[in-house]
Design an enzyme around this catalytic site. Sequence first.
Site, PDB file in Angstrom:
ATOM      1  N   ASN A  98      26.049  -3.031  24.995  1.00  8.81           N
ATOM      2  CA  ASN A  98      26.876  -2.131  25.802  1.00  8.81           C
ATOM      3  C   ASN A  98      27.151  -0.805  25.062  1.00  8.81           C
ATOM      4  O   ASN A  98      26.469  -0.488  24.099  1.00  8.81           O
ATOM      5  CB  ASN A  98      28.149  -2.824  26.270  1.00  8.81           C
ATOM      6  CG  ASN A  98      28.532  -2.409  27.693  1.00  8.81           C
ATOM      7  OD1 ASN A  98      28.551  -1.225  28.004  1.00  8.81           O
ATOM      8  ND2 ASN A  98      28.814  -3.386  28.535  1.00  8.81           N
ATOM      9  N   ARG A  99      28.139  -0.069  25.518  1.00 12.94           N
ATOM     10  CA  ARG A  99      28.268   1.329  25.105  1.00 12.94           C
ATOM     11  C   ARG A  99      29.293   1.557  23.996  1.00 12.94           C
ATOM     12  O   ARG A  99      30.323   0.880  23.945  1.00 12.94           O
ATOM     13  CB  ARG A  99      28.672   2.173  26.318  1.00 12.94           C
ATOM     14  CG  ARG A  99      27.580   2.214  27.361  1.00 12.94           C
ATOM     15  CD  ARG A  99      28.000   2.864  28.663  1.00 12.94           C
ATOM     16  NE  ARG A  99      26.850   2.930  29.567  1.00 12.94           N
ATOM     17  CZ  ARG A  99      26.404   1.888  30.280  1.00 12.94           C
ATOM     18  NH1 ARG A  99      27.016   0.725  30.234  1.00 12.94           N
ATOM     19  NH2 ARG A  99      25.326   2.014  31.033  1.00 12.94           N
ATOM     20  N   HIS A 133      23.382  -0.386  23.860  1.00 15.98           N
ATOM     21  CA  HIS A 133      22.517  -1.527  23.525  1.00 15.98           C
ATOM     22  C   HIS A 133      21.774  -1.376  22.198  1.00 15.98           C
ATOM     23  O   HIS A 133      20.583  -1.704  22.105  1.00 15.98           O
ATOM     24  CB  HIS A 133      21.512  -1.760  24.662  1.00 15.98           C
ATOM     25  CG  HIS A 133      22.131  -2.257  25.945  1.00 15.98           C
ATOM     26  ND1 HIS A 133      23.349  -2.897  25.989  1.00 15.98           N
ATOM     27  CD2 HIS A 133      21.686  -2.212  27.242  1.00 15.98           C
ATOM     28  CE1 HIS A 133      23.631  -3.243  27.244  1.00 15.98           C
ATOM     29  NE2 HIS A 133      22.651  -2.824  28.020  1.00 15.98           N
ATOM     30  N   HIS A 155      19.893 -10.022  27.679  1.00  9.67           N
ATOM     31  CA  HIS A 155      19.846  -9.144  28.848  1.00  9.67           C
ATOM     32  C   HIS A 155      18.867  -9.644  29.918  1.00  9.67           C
ATOM     33  O   HIS A 155      18.102  -8.852  30.480  1.00  9.67           O
ATOM     34  CB  HIS A 155      19.501  -7.723  28.412  1.00  9.67           C
ATOM     35  CG  HIS A 155      20.033  -6.647  29.292  1.00  9.67           C
ATOM     36  ND1 HIS A 155      19.550  -6.409  30.558  1.00  9.67           N
ATOM     37  CD2 HIS A 155      21.017  -5.748  29.106  1.00  9.67           C
ATOM     38  CE1 HIS A 155      20.214  -5.394  31.086  1.00  9.67           C
ATOM     39  NE2 HIS A 155      21.110  -4.972  30.232  1.00  9.67           N
ATOM     40  N   SER A 156      18.906 -10.935  30.233  1.00  8.47           N
ATOM     41  CA  SER A 156      18.038 -11.445  31.303  1.00  8.47           C
ATOM     42  C   SER A 156      18.522 -10.958  32.659  1.00  8.47           C
ATOM     43  O   SER A 156      19.723 -10.911  32.923  1.00  8.47           O
ATOM     44  CB  SER A 156      18.029 -12.974  31.290  1.00  8.47           C
ATOM     45  OG  SER A 156      17.289 -13.428  30.180  1.00  8.47           O
ATOM     46  N   ASP A 213      28.718  -2.731  37.478  1.00  7.86           N
ATOM     47  CA  ASP A 213      28.240  -2.557  36.104  1.00  7.86           C
ATOM     48  C   ASP A 213      29.482  -2.469  35.224  1.00  7.86           C
ATOM     49  O   ASP A 213      29.784  -1.438  34.642  1.00  7.86           O
ATOM     50  CB  ASP A 213      27.375  -1.284  36.006  1.00  7.86           C
ATOM     51  CG  ASP A 213      26.587  -1.207  34.702  1.00  7.86           C
ATOM     52  OD1 ASP A 213      26.755  -2.097  33.858  1.00  7.86           O
ATOM     53  OD2 ASP A 213      25.804  -0.251  34.553  1.00  7.86           O
ATOM     54  N   GLN A 232      29.712  -8.800  31.133  1.00 10.50           N
ATOM     55  CA  GLN A 232      29.296  -7.628  31.898  1.00 10.50           C
ATOM     56  C   GLN A 232      28.462  -8.130  33.065  1.00 10.50           C
ATOM     57  O   GLN A 232      27.435  -8.783  32.868  1.00 10.50           O
ATOM     58  CB  GLN A 232      28.453  -6.691  31.007  1.00 10.50           C
ATOM     59  CG  GLN A 232      27.962  -5.426  31.702  1.00 10.50           C
ATOM     60  CD  GLN A 232      28.923  -4.241  31.569  1.00 10.50           C
ATOM     61  OE1 GLN A 232      29.949  -4.339  30.883  1.00 10.50           O
ATOM     62  NE2 GLN A 232      28.600  -3.136  32.203  1.00 10.50           N
ATOM     63  N   GLU A 244      26.038 -10.536  31.140  1.00 17.10           N
ATOM     64  CA  GLU A 244      25.927 -10.371  29.693  1.00 17.10           C
ATOM     65  C   GLU A 244      27.245 -10.767  29.034  1.00 17.10           C
ATOM     66  O   GLU A 244      28.223 -10.038  29.121  1.00 17.10           O
ATOM     67  CB  GLU A 244      25.589  -8.912  29.365  1.00 17.10           C
ATOM     68  CG  GLU A 244      24.366  -8.389  30.089  1.00 17.10           C
ATOM     69  CD  GLU A 244      24.369  -6.864  30.242  1.00 17.10           C
ATOM     70  OE1 GLU A 244      24.580  -6.155  29.244  1.00 17.10           O
ATOM     71  OE2 GLU A 244      24.178  -6.372  31.363  1.00 17.10           O
TER      72      GLU A 244
HETATM   73  C1  GLA Z   1      23.509  -2.786  30.947  1.00 18.28           C
HETATM   74  C2  GLA Z   1      24.339  -1.589  31.241  1.00 18.28           C
HETATM   75  C3  GLA Z   1      23.783  -0.867  32.409  1.00 18.28           C
HETATM   76  C4  GLA Z   1      22.329  -0.513  32.162  1.00 18.28           C
HETATM   77  C5  GLA Z   1      21.544  -1.743  31.862  1.00 18.28           C
HETATM   78  C6  GLA Z   1      20.116  -1.406  31.532  1.00 18.28           C
HETATM   79  O1  GLA Z   1      23.735  -3.805  31.804  1.00 18.28           O
HETATM   80  O2  GLA Z   1      25.692  -1.891  31.431  1.00 18.28           O
HETATM   81  O3  GLA Z   1      24.518   0.284  32.654  1.00 18.28           O
HETATM   82  O4  GLA Z   1      22.240   0.367  31.084  1.00 18.28           O
HETATM   83  O5  GLA Z   1      22.145  -2.433  30.814  1.00 18.28           O
HETATM   84  O6  GLA Z   1      19.509  -0.610  32.488  1.00 18.28           O
END
Ligand code: GLA
Length: 354
Positions: free
Chosen positions: A81-82, A107, A181-182, A254, A291, A319
């Site tokens: 994530n960010r 990520h 991240h499946s 998201d 997530q 996630e």
């Molecule tokens: C995560 C993020 C999304 C996106 C995907 C990949 O789930 O939260 O915003 O970046 O990965 O596309």
Amino acid sequence: MKIAKAVFGTLTDGTIIDLFTLTNKNNMSLKLMTYGGTIVSLCVPDRHGELEDVVLGYAELDDFVTRPNPYFGAIIGRYANRIANGRFCFNDVEYSLALNDGANHLHGGKRGFDKAIWHAQEISGKTQGSVALSYVSTDGEEGYPGTLQVTVTYTLNDENVVKIEYSAKTDKKTVVNLTNHSYFNLAGAASGKDILDHELTLSADYFTPGDAGLIPTGELRHVTGTPMDFTQPMRIGARIHTPDDQLQAAGGYDHNWVVKKQDKPLAFAARLYEPASGRVMDVHTTEPGIQFYSGNFLDGGITGKSNRVYHKHAGLCLETQHFPNSPNQAEFPSTVLEPGAQYIQTTTYSFSVM
Ligand code: GLA
């Protein structure tokens, strides 16, 4: 439990990438490869016993490496994530990470764990089989401090449970947040259906609303009365187009939900149900967050396995993780790992039918 090992392909520098296939007594199978520690396929029975691959991705190694790859099935790290502006501080020392999501870090950066070559070891058992993957992330990789030794063990058992156990150690203070991240589609990745008819339950009373760049504002917002309320089974498509500022900013779901605490190490976090096939996936985790990403950035630009074009909402991710941007949010559960301590996480995906 059968474990088969084969060469999946060779990278341009000559590195051989292996593919492991674990097959249980019900013929459910899990394929994973050493590039990115990626789940390549997951074949799961429906209510008539018919097996379908329920994860999105490519059929060939080359496609995973050279074609657009929004983290299909991969291990995500060092930080899933960010992280806002790709920055965080330890005692006034600022660390700058790779920026790969506008002004933010996403990520693990430009070359995260999803692109790492993992070393694999098979562990066979009678009723379960595992592949333990290990990787050493060097001090300074993508801007992170400390050499991080990571192990991710995938296990399939005869009860149709996929377990992922993560562990890590560092030699300098750092941050860690790992996930997988499946992209799931329980109707089958080749069905051509989107995931809007799947029913989702999230064991969460709160979520972390985000700003325009999907960075949490710090607020924990109650889900009651919002389209984020999945405390009861709910069709994903039922409210996804409501004019809600959180849904509009993300182009769908998201967001990070706060997993309800339970009196056991593995808390129930989510149930996903696909009515036509009857497939059910239950997610349990040690993590405080999940997530839910409804595949909003898929836009028809990717043709995956079985020649399927992945349109918006072709798959969804669940996630399990710590909250986004935790290194800059003192109120969120900590993602700091100190030398001498061990990071551990366990998540299970249990498959059944209804
Ligand atoms: C995560 C993020 C999304 C996106 C995907 C990949 O789930 O939260 O915003 O970046 O990965 O596309």
